[in-house]
Write an enzyme that holds these catalytic residues in place. Structure first.
Site, short mmCIF file in Angstrom:
data_model
loop_
_atom_site.label_atom_id
_atom_site.label_comp_id
_atom_site.label_asym_id
_atom_site.label_seq_id
_atom_site.Cartn_x
_atom_site.Cartn_y
_atom_site.Cartn_z
N GLU A 130 0.83 -1.22 0.00
CA GLU A 130 0.00 0.00 0.00
C GLU A 130 0.86 1.26 0.00
OE1 GLU A 130 -2.79 0.01 3.24
OE2 GLU A 130 -3.67 -1.91 2.63
N GLU A 197 -8.51 2.27 -4.52
CA GLU A 197 -9.57 1.96 -3.54
C GLU A 197 -10.28 3.23 -3.09
OE1 GLU A 197 -8.55 -0.71 -0.33
OE2 GLU A 197 -10.44 -0.30 0.72
O1 KIV Z 1 -6.49 -6.68 1.80
C1 KIV Z 1 -7.33 -6.57 0.88
O2 KIV Z 1 -8.26 -7.38 0.78
C2 KIV Z 1 -7.19 -5.47 -0.06
C3 KIV Z 1 -8.34 -5.21 -1.00
C4 KIV Z 1 -9.42 -4.51 -0.27
C5 KIV Z 1 -7.90 -4.48 -2.20
O3 KIV Z 1 -6.20 -4.80 -0.06
#
Ligand code: KIV
Length: 292
Positions: A130, A197
């Site tokens: 991320e 997201e």
């Molecule tokens: O951890 C996860 O499931 C995610 C999705 C929401 C993209 O990062």
């Protein structure tokens, strides 16, 4: 004994795996890319059988599987375990290991070590992390180590506190522009795809059009190159779901109903029935009864 073929060493794509370059081709052709999260072998198998292209072993497991209020407490060990289970079930989909909070933020070296664990121990094909900014250097380091990386911008749940909570991002012109720049920076260092997201749909559409690599949206509208949903949200395990989720089943209610039925049957003596029990030869039974 299972007759399933064993997975080969994770450093080479498993036979039958969707080749990673095919994702760029799908974007070029306008074919939508389908991604779902999964956390165990049966789910991996079902997603594969349903024709899903990529499976994300997401750190959302912390919330939907492990009962935490956020994704932050999830450990690398837990993620690697779940990834190993999923890769035992899934054959064709590319499996993404989601680097959990604390496994990559400190240094490029730690990020590479964590990514290698996902591939060597978890059997993942690629990893996701991320953020942008300082994380761009982590992405570059992991890619240089030979592991493809998926980026993730917009709402980044691991740093939701700093973002002011679980809320949509890029809702002003300045913030939308910064989000676009972050996505371009991730693409420039080699991300093969980028998750957007909780981003306004027009912003996600523009980012999708300026990037060469596919965007995978969650709460980012129909203009993305693909979509990802969380297993428990789409199947209706969870009590409430974010507004961007479409529930395709009510499995939670179905399970509760089945369990209530089971509880009633046991309490009222309707289960087990004759067909659920084992017989023994009559002479052995007679001898057993005489032995009292
Ligand atoms: O951890 C996860 O499931 C995610 C999705 C929401 C993209 O990062």
């Amino acid at each position: 004994m299972s007759t399933r073929p064993r997975r080969p060493a994770p450093s080479t794509p498993a036979p039958g795996r969707l080749p990673l370059p095919e994702l760029a081709e799908m974007k070029r052709r306008g074919d939508k890319i389908v991604v779902v999260t999964a956390y165990d072998a049966p789910s991996g198998r079902l997603a594969d059988e349903a024709g899903v292209d990529l499976i994300l072993v997401g750190d959302t497991a912390g919330m939907v599987m492990h009962g935490h209020p956020s994704t932050v407490p999830v450990s690398m060990d837990e993620m690697v375990f779940m990834c190993r289970w999923v890769t035992r079930g899934a054959r064709r989909p590319i499996v993404i290991g989601d680097l959990p909070f604390g496994s990559y933020q400190v240094s490029d070296e730690e990020a590479v070590r964590s990514a290698i664990r996902f591939v060597k121990e978890g059997g993942a094909d690629v990893v996701k992390l991320e953020g942008a900014g300082p994380m761009v250097s982590r992405v570059r380091a992991i890619i240089e180590a030979g592991i493809p990386v998926m980026g993730h911008v917009g709402l980044t749940p691991q740093t939701a506190t700093a973002l002011g909570g679980f809320k949509a991002q890029g809702r002003t012109a300045d913030k939308a522009k910064r989000l676009e720049e972050d996505a371009l920076a991730l693409e420039a260092v080699g991300c093969f795809a980028i998750v957007l997201e909780a981003v306004p749909a027009p912003v996600a559409s523009r980012v999708t059009s300026v990037l060469q690599v596919p965007t995978i949206g969650i709460g980012a509208g129909a203009g993305c190159d693909g979509q990802v949903l969380v297993w428990h949200d789409l199947l209706g395990f969870t009590e409430s779901t974010p507004r961007f989720v479409k529930r395709y089943a009510e499995i939670g209610a179905e399970i509760r109903h089945a369990l209530e039925h089971y509880v009633d049957d046991v309490r009222d003596g309707r289960f087990p029935e004759q067909q659920h029990t084992y017989a023994m030869p009559a002479d052995e039974l007679a001898a057993f009864e005489r032995s009292r």
